[in-house]
Design an enzyme around this catalytic site. Structure first.
Site, PDB file in Angstrom:
ATOM      1  N   ASP A   1       3.328  -4.276   7.994  1.00 32.04           N
ATOM      2  CA  ASP A   1       2.109  -3.495   7.840  1.00 32.04           C
ATOM      3  C   ASP A   1       0.955  -4.463   8.099  1.00 32.04           C
ATOM      4  OD1 ASP A   1      -0.196  -2.304   6.952  1.00 32.04           O
ATOM      5  OD2 ASP A   1       0.611  -1.656   5.012  1.00 32.04           O
TER       6      ASP A   1
ATOM      7  N   GLN B   1      -4.265  -4.987   7.197  1.00 26.70           N
ATOM      8  CA  GLN B   1      -5.288  -5.935   6.738  1.00 26.70           C
ATOM      9  C   GLN B   1      -5.253  -7.254   7.504  1.00 26.70           C
ATOM     10  OE1 GLN B   1      -7.720  -5.138   4.872  1.00 26.70           O
ATOM     11  NE2 GLN B   1      -6.994  -3.260   3.890  1.00 26.70           N
TER      12      GLN B   1
ATOM     13  N   LYS C   1     -10.356  -0.403  10.745  1.00 28.65           N
ATOM     14  CA  LYS C   1     -10.565  -1.581   9.893  1.00 28.65           C
ATOM     15  C   LYS C   1     -10.956  -2.800  10.716  1.00 28.65           C
ATOM     16  CE  LYS C   1      -7.160  -0.178   6.397  1.00 28.65           C
ATOM     17  NZ  LYS C   1      -7.994   0.317   5.311  1.00 28.65           N
TER      18      LYS C   1
ATOM     19  N   HIS D   1       0.865  -1.184   0.000  1.00 25.93           N
ATOM     20  CA  HIS D   1       0.000   0.000   0.000  1.00 25.93           C
ATOM     21  C   HIS D   1       0.905   1.238   0.000  1.00 25.93           C
ATOM     22  CE1 HIS D   1      -2.749   2.978   1.858  1.00 25.93           C
ATOM     23  NE2 HIS D   1      -3.733   2.199   1.473  1.00 25.93           N
TER      24      HIS D   1
ATOM     25  N   CYS E   1      -4.877   2.405  -3.545  1.00 30.92           N
ATOM     26  CA  CYS E   1      -3.597   2.922  -2.998  1.00 30.92           C
ATOM     27  C   CYS E   1      -2.483   1.913  -3.182  1.00 30.92           C
ATOM     28  CB  CYS E   1      -3.729   3.304  -1.530  1.00 30.92           C
ATOM     29  SG  CYS E   1      -4.950   4.563  -1.217  1.00 30.92           S
TER      30      CYS E   1
HETATM   31  N1  C6P Z   1      -6.294   0.395   2.848  1.00 29.36           N
HETATM   32  C1  C6P Z   1      -8.205   0.002   1.395  1.00 29.36           C
HETATM   33  O1  C6P Z   1      -9.333   0.258   0.974  1.00 29.36           O
HETATM   34  P1  C6P Z   1      -4.880   3.864   7.013  1.00 29.36           P
HETATM   35  O2  C6P Z   1      -5.514   4.641   5.912  1.00 29.36           O
HETATM   36  O3  C6P Z   1      -3.634   4.544   7.502  1.00 29.36           O
HETATM   37  O4  C6P Z   1      -5.819   3.478   8.095  1.00 29.36           O
HETATM   38  O5  C6P Z   1      -4.433   2.461   6.382  1.00 29.36           O
HETATM   39  C2  C6P Z   1      -3.505   2.463   5.343  1.00 29.36           C
HETATM   40  C3  C6P Z   1      -3.262   1.085   4.832  1.00 29.36           C
HETATM   41  C4  C6P Z   1      -2.008   0.527   4.999  1.00 29.36           C
HETATM   42  N2  C6P Z   1      -1.737  -0.718   4.586  1.00 29.36           N
HETATM   43  C5  C6P Z   1      -2.668  -1.491   3.997  1.00 29.36           C
HETATM   44  C6  C6P Z   1      -2.313  -2.876   3.592  1.00 29.36           C
HETATM   45  C7  C6P Z   1      -3.957  -0.980   3.797  1.00 29.36           C
HETATM   46  O6  C6P Z   1      -4.864  -1.752   3.204  1.00 29.36           O
HETATM   47  C8  C6P Z   1      -4.263   0.339   4.199  1.00 29.36           C
HETATM   48  C9  C6P Z   1      -5.607   0.941   3.934  1.00 29.36           C
HETATM   49  C10 C6P Z   1      -7.632   0.850   2.532  1.00 29.36           C
HETATM   50  O7  C6P Z   1      -7.535  -0.930   0.950  1.00 29.36           O
HETATM   51  C11 C6P Z   1      -7.710   2.304   2.201  1.00 29.36           C
HETATM   52  S1  C6P Z   1      -6.751   2.735   0.779  1.00 29.36           S
END
Ligand code: C6P
Length: 407
Positions: free
Chosen positions: A199, A202, A225, A122, A365
């Site tokens: 990371d 997910q 999430k 991401h 993203c």
């Molecule tokens: N993915 C998706 O729809 P934040 O925005 O900081 O809470 O999470 C960022 C992020 C980082 N790593 C991974 C693997 C992610 O999937 C995400 C967020 C969302 O897939 C929003 S783009």
């Protein structure tokens, strides 16, 4: 065993109709919905306990501090981490990863050093490292993906060497659903004397996670999430690591002593939580952790894996539909990305929305991954504990409609 019908009773937002159909929410990788227990915890906090923390000695200030700090303990327990002080609250995963790249990276990564990433990251796990590389003259190295949508572990092994300072990998892809062998990669990093960052945006919501067993150095994820409120992220660090790092942000609550020209820092974790934190949402996140722990993360994983297998079976019978990512449901989390040429992913999501089915379309993203797949965007359905087979069938029906529209 999870009963989505029972669970759904806790989620008021799911009771509504969208475009004349019962809402089927399949955009859980973007953010999950919140159970009544979390919403009530938020309201209860403001109605009974609201005060600033770590500062006051009055009753409400002490109560708010205790509630906030209790969630640090619950978060550590959720990750099977031994020490609550190894948990720092941030705004989200993105801020947690930026904290590592700044506070650890600036002090430890130098010109010519190498940072190993993968093509399925991401942007949150790419851009902070690019910025670090630009500040320091370090080099970025990207491991590729096999034709089945798995991380190429041989390539990862080949990239990690004496110049590697940090390896940062997603535990689970938000597009392919692929679950990566982060423990194995962490071992490769350790043997090269490099740090391993995971990371977990997910994975933490969907898999049992034991950070100590994973053997990583940092683990980052977001509350929103995993049934929690927006505005709360978590960064866990291996014992002792936070102590070696300079603060990310300066200000109130993170100092020990302030003089005219310099200051000294509060102990970990407060050193990394400058200013008034998102107290109310952290407290409500505690209710989300309780909710998931009561279900059991093993049961969450089993439910979502069965649903993913069912979705892959249903979607494979739709003419012209191709899925990205590993073929086996046990190698992936509850995320299914797909294409239905010539329909554009945005058209697919719009038609699905007309059926009350919320899916996401776009690059998610993950532009490096889109380029690797040779597409501009994908359509993506992603699952949570309140989804059931009926939801998958509603999605399949909407996708049959896409085929009728596009001939
Ligand atoms: N993915 C998706 O729809 P934040 O925005 O900081 O809470 O999470 C960022 C992020 C980082 N790593 C991974 C693997 C992610 O999937 C995400 C967020 C969302 O897939 C929003 S783009």
């Amino acid at each position: 065993m999870i009963d989505p019908r029972e669970i759904r009773k806790d989620f008021p937002i799911l009771e509504q109709q969208v475009n004349g159909r019962p809402l089927v929410y399949l955009d859980n990788a973007a953010t999950t919905q919140k159970p009544r227990q979390v919403i009530e915890a938020l309201v209860r906090y403001y109605e009974t306990s609201n005060a600033n923390i770590h500062r006051g000695i009055h009753t409400l200030a002490v109560r708010a501090t205790e509630q906030y700090e209790a969630v640090r303990g619950k978060t550590a327990a959720f990750l099977s981490a031994s020490h609550p002080e190894d948990i720092v609250f941030t705004r989200n995963t993105t801020e947690a990863l930026n904290l590592v790249a700044r506070a650890w990276g600036d002090a430890n990564v130098h010109e010519g050093d190498e940072i190993v990433l993968t093509l399925m990251e991401h942007h949150s796990n790419i851009v902070p490292w690019q910025q670090l590389a630009q500040r320091t003259g370090a080099l970025l190295r990207y491991a590729g993906i096999t034709p089945e949508g798995k991380l190429d572990l041989d390539e990862v092994r080949g990239l990690i060497g004496p110049r590697t300072k940090v390896v940062s990998v997603t535990h689970m892809s938000n597009v392919l659903g692929t679950i990566n062998a982060v423990a194995e990669i962490g071992e490769m990093a350790r043997q090269a004397g490099a740090l391993m960052v995971v990371d977990g945006a997910q994975s933490a919501p969907h898999l049992p996670v034991d950070v100590e067993a994973l053997g990583c150095d940092f683990f980052a994820f977001s509350a929103h999430k995993m049934l929690g409120p927006t505005g709360v992220g978590v960064l866990w660090a291996r014992r002792g690591l936070f102590e070696t790092m300079e603060p990310f942000l300066g200000g109130g609550d993170m100092i020990a002593l302030v003089r005219q020209d310099e200051s000294t820092w509060a102990d970990v974790p407060h050193k990394f939580e400058a200013g008034t934190p998102n107290i109310a949402d952290v407290v409500a996140f505690g209710a989300a952790l309780d909710y998931l722990q009561d279900l059991g993360m093993g049961a969450v994983r089993a439910h979502e894996m069965a649903l993913t297998a069912y979705a892959m079976e249903q979607l494979s019978s739709i003419e012209g539909l191709t899925m990205h990512g590993p073929e086996r449901a046990d190698e992936r989390g509850g995320v299914v990305s797909f294409a239905m040429n010539p329909a554009h992913p945005h058209d697919i999501a719009t038609i699905a929305d007309g059926h009350g089915v919320a899916i996401r379309a776009g690059h998610h993203c993950a532009q490096l991954l889109m380029r690797h797949l040779g597409v501009a965007a994908t359509s993506r359905a992603s699952f949570s504990i309140y989804n059931d087979k009926d939801d998958i069938e509603a999605l399949a029906e909407a996708l049959e409609h896409v085929n009728r529209v596009f001939g």
